[in-house]
Motif scaffolding. Structure first.
Motif, short mmCIF file in Angstrom:
data_model
loop_
_atom_site.label_atom_id
_atom_site.label_comp_id
_atom_site.label_asym_id
_atom_site.label_seq_id
_atom_site.Cartn_x
_atom_site.Cartn_y
_atom_site.Cartn_z
N PRO A 95 0.84 -1.20 0.00
CA PRO A 95 0.00 0.00 0.00
C PRO A 95 0.87 1.25 0.00
CG PRO A 95 0.08 -0.94 2.21
CD PRO A 95 0.90 -1.84 1.34
N LEU A 96 1.39 1.59 -1.15
CA LEU A 96 2.39 2.66 -1.28
C LEU A 96 1.99 3.61 -2.39
CD1 LEU A 96 5.33 3.72 -0.59
CD2 LEU A 96 6.12 2.25 -2.44
N VAL A 97 1.94 4.89 -2.08
CA VAL A 97 1.73 5.90 -3.12
C VAL A 97 3.07 6.58 -3.37
CG1 VAL A 97 0.52 8.00 -3.79
CG2 VAL A 97 -0.68 6.24 -2.46
N VAL A 98 3.60 6.36 -4.56
CA VAL A 98 4.88 6.96 -4.95
C VAL A 98 4.57 8.24 -5.71
CG1 VAL A 98 7.01 6.62 -6.25
CG2 VAL A 98 5.96 4.68 -5.07
N VAL A 99 5.04 9.36 -5.17
CA VAL A 99 4.72 10.66 -5.78
C VAL A 99 6.00 11.27 -6.34
CG1 VAL A 99 3.74 12.95 -5.40
CG2 VAL A 99 2.92 11.00 -4.04
N CYS A 100 6.03 11.38 -7.67
CA CYS A 100 7.18 12.05 -8.28
C CYS A 100 6.87 13.54 -8.37
CB CYS A 100 7.46 11.48 -9.67
SG CYS A 100 8.83 12.33 -10.46
N GLU A 101 7.59 14.34 -7.59
CA GLU A 101 7.44 15.80 -7.68
C GLU A 101 8.21 16.24 -8.91
OE1 GLU A 101 7.03 18.19 -3.93
OE2 GLU A 101 8.31 16.59 -3.19
N ASN A 102 7.48 16.28 -10.01
CA ASN A 102 8.09 16.53 -11.31
C ASN A 102 8.17 18.03 -11.55
OD1 ASN A 102 8.81 16.65 -13.97
ND2 ASN A 102 7.07 15.46 -14.74
N ASN A 103 9.31 18.60 -11.15
CA ASN A 103 9.47 20.05 -11.35
C ASN A 103 10.25 20.36 -12.62
OD1 ASN A 103 12.18 19.75 -10.67
ND2 ASN A 103 11.86 20.33 -8.53
N GLY A 104 10.45 19.32 -13.42
CA GLY A 104 10.99 19.53 -14.76
C GLY A 104 12.49 19.50 -14.88
N TYR A 105 13.18 19.57 -13.75
CA TYR A 105 14.64 19.61 -13.82
C TYR A 105 15.29 18.72 -12.77
CZ TYR A 105 13.83 23.60 -16.82
OH TYR A 105 13.41 24.40 -17.84
N ALA A 106 16.21 17.88 -13.22
CA ALA A 106 17.08 17.16 -12.31
C ALA A 106 18.32 18.03 -12.14
CB ALA A 106 17.46 15.81 -12.92
N MET A 107 18.35 18.81 -11.09
CA MET A 107 19.33 19.87 -10.94
C MET A 107 19.25 20.78 -12.17
SD MET A 107 23.14 19.48 -9.42
CE MET A 107 24.20 20.90 -9.34
N GLY A 108 20.17 20.70 -13.09
CA GLY A 108 20.12 21.56 -14.27
C GLY A 108 19.73 20.84 -15.54
N THR A 109 19.39 19.55 -15.42
CA THR A 109 19.09 18.76 -16.61
C THR A 109 17.58 18.66 -16.81
OG1 THR A 109 21.11 17.49 -16.26
CG2 THR A 109 19.47 16.53 -17.71
N ALA A 110 17.10 19.24 -17.89
CA ALA A 110 15.66 19.19 -18.18
C ALA A 110 15.24 17.74 -18.35
CB ALA A 110 15.36 19.98 -19.43
#
Lengths: 330, 377
Positions: free
Chosen positions: B196-211
């Motif tokens: 019973p796990l909700v995995v939430v990807c906080e997708n802010n568009g950038y991995a540090m500086g990599t789009a």
């Protein structure tokens, strides 16, 4: 006091420790590759699925980072996971979980979240398994504060130390040897534990202290018999746990014998033997009649070829040579 | 919310709100509380940045400004007993989960009054009393641990209490963690073990500086990844707390009822850099302004004004209260003593005492510092 004992294999001792603790404490569960339906890659967990069912004996995919991390999360919620690595060699892909998370959680959280978990499995050369499958991780992992590391020598200690590991509130790395799983020994019928941080003198002697852990102790005890015939009476100390290290027992012995050899199956550079040698030099400087000698695996990747592997590993002959060399001036 | 099989819904234009019916049933006070929760995070982070620039806070520091709706809306969908875990951008989550700001601030100040006695720092905030399992510094490493929280929740309910599984764990990660093996392994385990796990990807568009498109396959719709793990994936507008709550409530409830994992592509945006030293040269000012014009605080304010009697005056008072609360947190952090090496260096390494180690103790969440007599007013 009389105690009833029975003769069992090392693997049975490991299983008995886990099963008895699982009967005692519902928070304990076993998870790993092939631990359930396959009955364990080395039959350590044979029959446990039948007794405890699939909710407590849990097969995982080949996914060490995943299930090591899962165990850590479960331990943070105060369950008591036993996570089996088929080989400690495979723990390296889970290094971040077992070295960065498990040992540091209590400290990083300022005492809020402990990590009472046991990681266990085969450590050391199994016999011609080649470089990638023959790791002695104690050399690598013992420098990390926050973990306890136990290496059992016989079925009695395998059971008693593993019970202590499962009951311990801190993370424990429990290093077994594939080469010892079929060895036999007697264990008491009743419940017992072997404490961490208490070394055992396996053979008393007066002329030279030999310190070792786990499988190489067999070579040390054989060597001690061979050397006794030459008139060198060795005291063989089984450290039992590398962390915590019972340096006091070692110091006491060295103050008596004035000589010390450390036999360690990991590589020599920055090894368990290096650490013990450094501490013996520090605490017994005035008592030593020679510098501490070390017997390690050779400083090369573990070879496959039988002759090369035999030349690479510690053995009885190497221990004898080290003792003769260190006591040459006795 | 849209599942991977349906078309992604776009955010409505401002003013034309079209929320899920469950939003209309929420009491006004609830919405006002969420506005305050988001405002608190923003104010806390603004002051965190100042303190960092004033060298009161050391190490790495990652602020949550822009992403406030994610933590506030997601946690509103959980029960207090549900365990949560996140990555290093953890201040907002810690506050939204209920820890008092002063314990977070003192932690970042490296003081004994911090939630981890100053031993964790900005990336490692923990709060056991609110089932907040950290702040974790290594990208992606918290996701398997989150799977363990879900496993333990289920195990305690089913094996120890011999009942049905009642809890849901929530694990956050950034889009930069999608390509770590730990994420993959945790997703697969959650799937095969029915966690019973909700995995939430906080997708802010950038991995540090990599789009995201430069480093991640299916960067256009990462919820599609869920299908490969045999679980449902969802896209949620993370810039609108009402949408976050409405969607997450359904997702969390389903995970709880089915005892199954879910994956959420939470579309959000961090207004500031990855960390304090990031000049943000990898994106345009226009892009930043576009997201800032969709600000989650503004959006909730607009909804409140349109549907309730919430006034500018009330907002001003709220703002004043929040500023005072954060100011007090900073004062408290500044007054808190530093951890002393004699007492703390060898403390909390092991639970039991042995050798040089002095065992462990839970942090003393004091209300006020025991000041020396000379400092007492």
């Amino acid at each position: 006091m009389t105690t009833t004992t029975r003769e069992i294999e090392f693997r049975d001792a490991l299983r008995d420790a886990m099963s008895e603790e699982m009967r005692r404490d519902k928070r304990v569960f076993l998870m790993g590759e092939e631990v359930a339906e396959y009955n364990g890659a080395y039959k350590v967990s044979k029959g446990m699925l039948d007794e405890f069912g699939p909710k407590r004996i849990i097969d995982t995919p080949i996914s060490e980072t995943g299930f090591a991390g899962l165990g850590i999360g479960a331990a943070m919620m105060d369950l008591r996971p036993i996570i089996e690595f088929m080989s400690w060699s495979f723990s390296l892909v889970a290094a971040d979980q077992i070295l960065n998370n498990a040992p540091k959680m209590l400290y990083m959280s300022g005492g809020q979240f402990g990590c009472p978990i046991v990681f266990r499995g085969n450590d050391g050369a199994g016999g011609q398994l080649g470089s990638t499958h023959s790791w002695c991780v104690e050399g690598l992992f013992s420098s990390v504060p926050g973990v306890k590391i136990a290496i059992p020598f016989d079925p009695y200690d395998a059971k008693g130390l593993l019970k202590t590991a499962i009951r311990d509130d801190d993370p424990v790395f429990f290093l077994e040897s594939e080469r010892l799983l079929s060895t036999k020994g007697s264990v008491p019928e009743e419940d017992y534990t072997v404490p961490f941080g208490k070394a055992l003198i396996r053979r008393a002697g007066t002329d030279c202290t030999i310190v070792s852990f786990g499988r190489p102790l067999y070579f040390c005890l054989e060597a001690a018999e061979e050397l006794a015939a030459e008139g060198i009476d060795c005291e063989v100390i089984d450290g039992r746990t590398i962390r915590p290290l019972d340096i006091d027992t070692i110091i006491e012995s060295v103050k008596k014998t004035n000589y010390c050899v450390v036999v360690d199956q990991s590589w020599p550079f920055a090894s368990v033997a290096s650490e013990i040698a450094a501490q013996v030099h520090q605490y017994c400087f005035d008592d030593l009649d020679n510098h501490v000698h070390r017997v390690n695996s050779d400083d090369v990747p573990t070879p496959y070829a039988y002759a090369l592997e035999q030349a690479y590993l510690p053995n009885t002959r190497k221990v004898c040579e080290a003792v003769r060399a260190v006591t040459y001036n006795a | 919310m849209s599942s991977t099989t349906t078309k992604t819904t776009k955010s409505p234009a401002q003013g034309k709100v079209d929320y899920d019916p469950i939003i209309k049933e929420l009491p006004e006070q609830q919405l006002i509380q969420w506005l305050r929760d988001m405002l608190l995070i923003r104010e806390f982070e603004v002051r965190t940045m100042q303190s960092y620039q004033n060298k009161k806070i050391g190490g790495f520091c990652h602020v949550y400004i822009g992403q406030e709706a994610v933590a506030v809306g997601s946690f509103a969908a959980l029960k207090p007993e549900d365990p949560v875990i996140t990555a290093y951008r953890c201040h907002g989550q810690a506050l939204a989960r209920g820890i008092e700001p002063k314990y977070c601030m003192a932690e970042m100040y490296g003081k004994i009054g911090g939630c981890a006695k100053g031993k964790g720092g900005s990336m490692h905030l923990f709060d056991k009393s609110n089932n907040f399992f950290g702040g974790h510094g290594i990208v992606g490493a918290q996701v398997p641990v989150g799977a363990g929280l879900a496993f333990a929740s289920k195990y305690i309910d089913e094996v120890i209490n011999e009942g049905a599984s009642t809890r849901v764990a929530m694990a956050f990660l950034g889009d930069g963690a999608l390509n770590q093996g730990a994420f993959h392994e945790a997703m697969n385990l959650a799937g095969v073990l029915d966690l019973p796990l909700v995995v939430v990807c906080e997708n802010n568009g950038y991995a540090m500086g990599t789009a995201i498109d430069r480093g991640t396959t299916r960067g256009d719709n990462i919820s599609a990844k869920a299908d490969g793990y045999g679980m449902e994936g969802f896209v949620v507008d993370g810039m609108d707390v009402l949408r976050v709550y409405a969607d997450m409530k359904k997702i969390v409830d389903a995970a709880r009822a089915e005892c199954r994992p879910k994956f959420v592509d939470m579309r959000t945006y961090r207004y500031k850099g990855h960390s304090m030293s990031d000049p943000r040269k990898y994106r345009t000012k226009e892009e930043e302004q576009q997201y800032e014009s969709q600000d989650p605080l503004d959006r909730l304010m607009m909804y409140l004004k349109a549907t309730t009697s919430f006034s500018d005056e009330q907002y001003k008072t709220m703002n004043k209260d929040v500023r005072a609360e954060v100011k007090a947190a900073i004062k408290w952090a500044e007054q808190s003593p530093e951890p002393t090496p004699d007492e703390q260096l060898y403390h909390d390494v092991f639970v039991e005492e042995f050798g040089p180690y002095t065992g462990t103790s839970v942090p003393e969440m004091l209300e006020e510092w025991e000041k020396p007599d000379s400092q007492k007013s």
